[in-house]
Write an enzyme that holds these catalytic residues in place. Structure first.
Site, mmCIF file in Angstrom:
data_model
loop_
_atom_site.group_PDB
_atom_site.id
_atom_site.type_symbol
_atom_site.label_atom_id
_atom_site.label_comp_id
_atom_site.label_asym_id
_atom_site.label_seq_id
_atom_site.Cartn_x
_atom_site.Cartn_y
_atom_site.Cartn_z
ATOM 1 N N HIS A 244 -1.222 -9.392 4.030
ATOM 2 C CA HIS A 244 -1.310 -9.333 2.417
ATOM 3 C C HIS A 244 -0.129 -9.154 1.705
ATOM 4 C CE1 HIS A 244 -5.383 -7.256 3.103
ATOM 5 N NE2 HIS A 244 -5.340 -8.361 3.682
ATOM 6 N N GLU B 171 -0.739 -3.816 4.225
ATOM 7 C CA GLU B 171 -1.150 -4.756 5.189
ATOM 8 C C GLU B 171 -0.018 -5.722 5.226
ATOM 9 O OE1 GLU B 171 -4.905 -6.374 5.873
ATOM 10 O OE2 GLU B 171 -4.115 -8.304 6.219
ATOM 11 N N ASP C 152 -5.477 -15.302 4.642
ATOM 12 C CA ASP C 152 -5.336 -14.076 5.468
ATOM 13 C C ASP C 152 -5.844 -14.169 6.909
ATOM 14 O OD1 ASP C 152 -4.800 -11.440 5.619
ATOM 15 O OD2 ASP C 152 -6.750 -10.687 5.310
ATOM 16 N N ASP D 196 -19.894 -1.667 9.396
ATOM 17 C CA ASP D 196 -19.611 -2.026 10.685
ATOM 18 C C ASP D 196 -20.263 -1.114 11.782
ATOM 19 O OD1 ASP D 196 -17.342 -3.209 9.482
ATOM 20 O OD2 ASP D 196 -15.907 -1.960 9.758
ATOM 21 N N HIS E 160 -15.750 0.413 8.277
ATOM 22 C CA HIS E 160 -16.279 0.261 7.033
ATOM 23 C C HIS E 160 -17.849 0.945 7.436
ATOM 24 C CE1 HIS E 160 -13.825 -3.208 6.579
ATOM 25 N NE2 HIS E 160 -13.942 -2.938 5.441
ATOM 26 N N GLU F 141 -5.580 -0.546 -0.777
ATOM 27 C CA GLU F 141 -4.819 -1.521 0.221
ATOM 28 C C GLU F 141 -4.877 -2.925 -0.816
ATOM 29 O OE1 GLU F 141 -6.762 -2.319 3.658
ATOM 30 O OE2 GLU F 141 -5.887 -4.288 4.152
HETATM 31 CO CO LIG Z 1 -6.285 -4.889 5.956
HETATM 32 CO CO LIG Z 2 -5.915 -9.203 5.999
#
Ligand SMILES: [Co+2]
Ligand SMILES: [Co+2]
Ligand SMILES: [Co+2]
Ligand SMILES: [Co+2]
Ligand SMILES: [Co+2]
Ligand SMILES: [Co+2]
Ligand SMILES: [Co+2]
Ligand SMILES: [Co+2]
Lengths: 447, 447, 447, 447
Positions: A279, A276, A315, A112, A109, A240
């Protein structure tokens, strides 16, 4: 000469480049299954798997959770005199880690990599300065950017959403952040650009205009695509899916929801799914299901490799370890054509109480071995053709004759109904689920 | 003269027509809130709510569950000498119940109403014979058919799916059953026709071709629509989403999934959602969410009124009792324009241990009162406009100026980004969730 | 003279003391149902409900979540020149809030109130200094301490548990922290002392010795009890069950688990349950179930009043709003004898995007109104006796004759079996669940 | 001479005795890992695993589910002229199956084996007649009874519970059924007797007296134990925890709940846990967790071997296939001393659409191979001692010195607190979870 990158400081001093030592090795810092140059199905393991390290979990996260403060101390932050210097040290640590581990890709990101400034312009300047340094390190090491993205969920200004914020000014700020993140991705030769909409959803339906928010989201995605394509970006865009957390409900709930959204707004040519595992679970699906669903619609793109805990409803982003799961995942991925621009990004974090510097390595090694073992099993499934052969034969009645005519759309309900005039044993054919499950297990046990 | 229908036998002998007695009544067999002729927001309660009784749960189901045998004894079955006679007695019981309860609609599956014959032709003959008798009773009582449907999940031939069966012969048999059920629906003047695909999904991905199955499902829906429209059917088609059970995974997972499917296959003009509260929950959604989501896409149609138990992971199909939930549901429904061809169908069953004949009445009364109370609260929410006013104002920055231009699609990412050059307090505006929740509660408490 | 506490600064300047204005009031800063001095069932509302404000969520938490940074700005922190000064300002803000709201109790963790020092001794000094000031404010306002507790989950030293830490030194540090927190509680006249074991559980079974950890936990609880009793503490000890989060698994999973633990280790005389609605849900239970279960074992103590979101699998700690739920809760509590040392502690937080200072008031008002309405409904349920009368009659066969003999333990299996020699309709008696649910609804609707 | 039992009819005609053919075998009707006579850790595989076949799922269940009728046709029922003849044919089929499969144990409910009569006396007569025949077949084949139980959940008389029924007459009928089932178990030399309380719970708290019901349950268990012990029964009693389904809530929720119950009522000497993997999941636990929890309290007994589907919230009772899960299970079981009177009972059913006669064999073979593979891995874990060594060392501070003194109970809170006077890095020790997970994986991959 060193076979890994080192900046001014070596941040993982006791650890050398991780090598393959095979299934019997006792060394926690060696691969047991992942042998990068080994050929599986005519392709090197590393080219099948395209492992990427996630910048955020590995170099930014600090082990804090909603009930506890930081436990992970990062030397790359501790030894810096300014946020920008810390950012560069972090970059050094990251490339040292990538190269010691042998991961050829990373993902990040914007926030980051470089600290937010006091204005969008300063934030952009910060980011592009670090990007320039990252580019040098990419060149020096051969490590590449799998995809970039913009963090539009951490800052309070995004507490009501970014593209879906009820306040237009925030949408404009989001746009400026996306534009810069796309610029950074292009500059670094990124193969993709990802949207994970952590706050693109709602906390309460009582204060939300669903239609307007989803229209705005589609508008921003469209504008982002047009901008990047205009700049010559050839990479893939990813959505995502995640059903919830931090929002109560997130618009990109799961693969089917996102597919409907992309198609409705004419975005399905440029956008694919970044799936993911954790997820998937949170949305009530198996990882394998989400992969197969995306593949069946031609929308599979990339993977955030991790796992959740089915007993915990949030998560947990743990490192993947189940090679039953990775084998089925790779079986889906290989049949979907394998990765092209996508890869296996470890969107996974070591546990809060995993405070040894080596833990980050061991966690990645475990994940890479799990996927390597899964790849081997998956390739055997494909080579043998037992599973796919069964499925092909199961639907054979649609391959010719009236069944094929039906499938092509050449029948009315009356015509079709006229064919169904006799009850008999039609349909009472075993699905052979237990046999197929045993076959899968045999691949896994015979690695 | 009797104010309810009675066949040769009175099947609920001790029970008279249920009347409205008001909130203080002590009579378990009276309405406390549902006053059919009372006007709310310019329309009679009964015309707002359009209550329907579900033939299956009320007159066919016997209290058995996966761990126990039948507990409900149906006199209409016990006193008959043949399946067809039992079917007619059941019809009498049903119309006696509808008219005593004061429900103006009902819903049925083909197999609820008439027994399956030894061939499709005989099944059709059986059904149309009972349909003729139902038509007489409809005329005699003014009770109408909200929607019909075909049961394509109970018989072993459908154990691998109906429209999505891997064997073409079963698909043809499904088509013949659908055709007959559509004919029956048209004959009875039904206002809708519903598809709930209990086995249109998979038990195991290992033996499933997802793409082929979903294509076949769309093909059958298309053919069914074309057939019915060709016969002059003006009613609405409904898909009833459910994520799983009996299948491990069902293709019509939730509203978003079904919306994507309908739009992709060009079915969104003729099909709307029939939203069941319990199915919403199983899919990880609130009932209110599913209603609002469907409405925001112009796909809201009808409701299967019930509730689940959030602590039990299966379809408990309990009668609705939470008027917090019904108030929000009616708020969504009224804002979506109210019911046109749809209604509130009680897809709900009394508990296995509710073995008094009166229990079926009391359960429906509770459900009708819950929706009547919810309707009153919802109408007040709309009349006051506090909630909608808040939402309108929250998005006001998109109503004019640059925000409106953005919303209309008149901006590039660069232009939009250029507007977002100054960080400030944009976005740090309270969502006022707690206030809105308090307001909703106040409507409920002030009924 | 002011009817609320104010320190040097007024931290909620625009807000006056909250008063009761009744169900029709349009004022978001007024009670609609909570009328503190009003008598319900012979007791003042405020004495039934014993509302407490949670120091942590209301004055310490900052709106951050795992994906986002702080959104709530606290003036009491911002205007201070040192952590200890900030602690005192926070205390002023807290007592201003308590008195404006009209809550007569509060609850705190040691670290909420005073900052951790560089040694246990300094931490203790810090805490006792603020405690002295709190005591003054308690005296000045009449606000009292419902219970105190020690935060042994936030600091990294507790990342592997506190009482259940595999390292003895940490257990000793935990003991020192508990001792001080008990001292503080006694000093403030607290009516209880609570243990919530957020990290008293495990992240992985692979590195855990279950037996040893649970034995250690029991040992610490025993030592704490003995210490406090030795100091003359007459209050109640509470365990607050929670199944998971932050740990993967927490030993105090639910009421049944904790009851088994307390009884096994001989702690059930001094310890009661502090039951949180959200934790009940996370453990797969209704709030009502957990209350009834505790009451049926004589272990009910206090309540953490909040709610979760059944669609989100983590501890959302929202303010209670469902008075269906509060009515059943109060029905359980009143039948269990009402609160003695316990009360209704709002372990609830305003949403991250609720950033208006008034939001904290409105949230508490909503929760207090929900419990006030629930109390009124519950008292009517008790006064009418319909529900309890039904239950009493349902078990009447055990009140005399052979049934009573059986219940007293006076029968062998042979004797009892000998009574069961004839099949008949025994047991086929309706549970009348739908009727009972309608009755509950009628109480709620007739408030 | 045949190496399997055959009655008058061979019910699985095309299938021979299943033999071990090793990991590479292509034969779906052969074991790949289960080699009964092979020694693992000094004991034969078959003596470690003690596989039992469940009479109900394998020979009684017919593939029906809440949405569909029977799909499995049983020749042993079809060719019989009376229920008792059918019962004997079923017995033949069962022993043919046991011996062809090579399972040395089975489990049954009274009603699985013999039909209910028109009175308790006739039911008993029916059961004991079939028991006599079963005894002959046991003698002839060497197959033994792992445990027996009474089905007190299917019949309508138990719709409100058996031992916990609000009507005393039903409790007496339950007692007579338990007495007979115990007699049958003793007659057959059963090694255990199990209680699974499917309806020993509630549908609604509104009509339930929790305390009375739980007291009654304990009373019945006590009486049953006393009766069996009086008759010289030396076997173990088991409680099989399950949180819900068919009841909304079941009293035997999970291992901790049952442990608390057994200890409270003084039953923990005679009762152990029969832990089912699927039930563990439904209660929010891992199978491994439930096994370790029972073992840590000395209450582990036996296993119902199956698995659920984490995406489906009901008891799917699938055959176990995950040898990650079986390896951890066997690791727990071996460390708890292995099975003594208990064993691995396949409380698992083939899918509704698994209609080939061979499917029942293949399903069991898959389950037995999964546990055999798990056993091999588990034995290696134990032999290597890496995992247990890590755990031992992790708690070493309690093995001597002050830590040991604390553990033995020799300290007051003041003394202990006095040891905790210095903050430092105590507790900041990595849990090494990722390393331990990698080690487990290596055992699995190196089979
Ligand atoms: Co992810
Ligand atoms: Co996650
Ligand atoms: Co429905
Ligand atoms: Co349903
Ligand atoms: Co709490
Ligand atoms: Co909580
Ligand atoms: Co079982
Ligand atoms: Co089960």
């Amino acid at each position: 000469m060193a076979d890994y990158f080192k900046g001014n400081t070596e941040y993982f001093p006791g650890i050398k480049k991780i090598s393959y030592e095979g299934p019997k090795s006792d060394n926690p810092l060696a691969f047991k299954y992942y042998d990068p140059e080994k050929t599986v199905g005519g392709k090197k393991m590393k080219d099948h798997l395209r492992f990427a390290v996630a910048y955020w979990h590995s170099f930014c996260a600090d082990g804090s959770d909603p009930f506890g403060s930081a436990t992970h101390v990062h030397p790359w932050t501790a030894d810096a005199s300014s946020p920008m210097e810390a950012a560069e040290h972090k970059l050094d640590a990251a490339f040292e880690f990538f190269t010691k581990l042998g991961a050829e890709y990373y993902c990040f990101h914007d926030r980051d990599m470089a600290p937010e400034g006091s204005s969008p312009a300063e934030s952009e300047k910060n980011l592009m300065a670090i990007v320039a340094k990252a580019k040098e390190r990419q060149k020096a090491t051969g490590v590449n950017l799998l995809w970039g993205t913009a963090n539009m969920f951490n800052h309070p200004r995004f507490m009501n959403g970014a593209a879906t914020n009820p306040e237009f000014k925030v949408v404009a700020l989001a746009a400026s952040q996306i534009k810069t993140a796309i610029d950074a991705t292009i500059e670094l030769g990124g193969e993709g650009y990802t949207f994970w909409g952590g706050r693109e959803g709602y906390m309460s339906l009582l204060n939300t205009d669903l239609k307007r928010e989803k229209d705005h989201l589609a508008m921003i995605l469209t504008m982002a695509r047009d901008y990047a394509r205009g700049r010559g970006f050839k990479g893939m865009f990813y959505i995502e899916p995640k059903p919830m957390e931090p929002s109560k409900h997130q618009y990109d709930f799961d693969v089917e929801t996102v597919a409907g959204f992309l198609r409705h707004y004419g975005l399905d040519k440029d956008f694919r799914m970044n799936i993911e595992a954790n997820h998937a679970e949170l949305a009530g699906h198996d990882f394998f299901h989400e992969l197969e669903t995306a593949a069946s619609m031609g929308l599979f793109g990339s993977v955030d490799a991790n796992r959740g805990d089915p007993m915990n409803g949030w998560d947990t982003d743990q490192f993947p370890t189940s090679y039953t799961e990775t084998a089925l995942a790779m079986y889906a991925i290989l049949r979907a054509g394998g990765f092209t621009t996508g890869g296996l990004n470890f969107d996974a974090k070591i546990r809060r109480n995993s405070v040894d510097p080596a833990d980050l390595f061991e966690a990645h090694i475990g994940g890479m071995d799990a996927f390597a073992a899964g790849l081997i099993a998956a390739q055997r499934m494909i080579d043998d053709g037992k599973l796919s052969g069964f499925v092909k034969q199961r639907y054979a009645s649609f391959d010719s004759g009236e069944g094929a005519k039906f499938e092509k759309g050449g029948m009315s309900l009356q015509e079709l109904a006229a064919l169904g005039t006799v009850y008999g044993n039609a349909g009472i054919t075993s699905g052979k689920q237990e046999r197929l499950e045993n076959i899968v297990n045999q691949y896994l046990l015979n690695l």
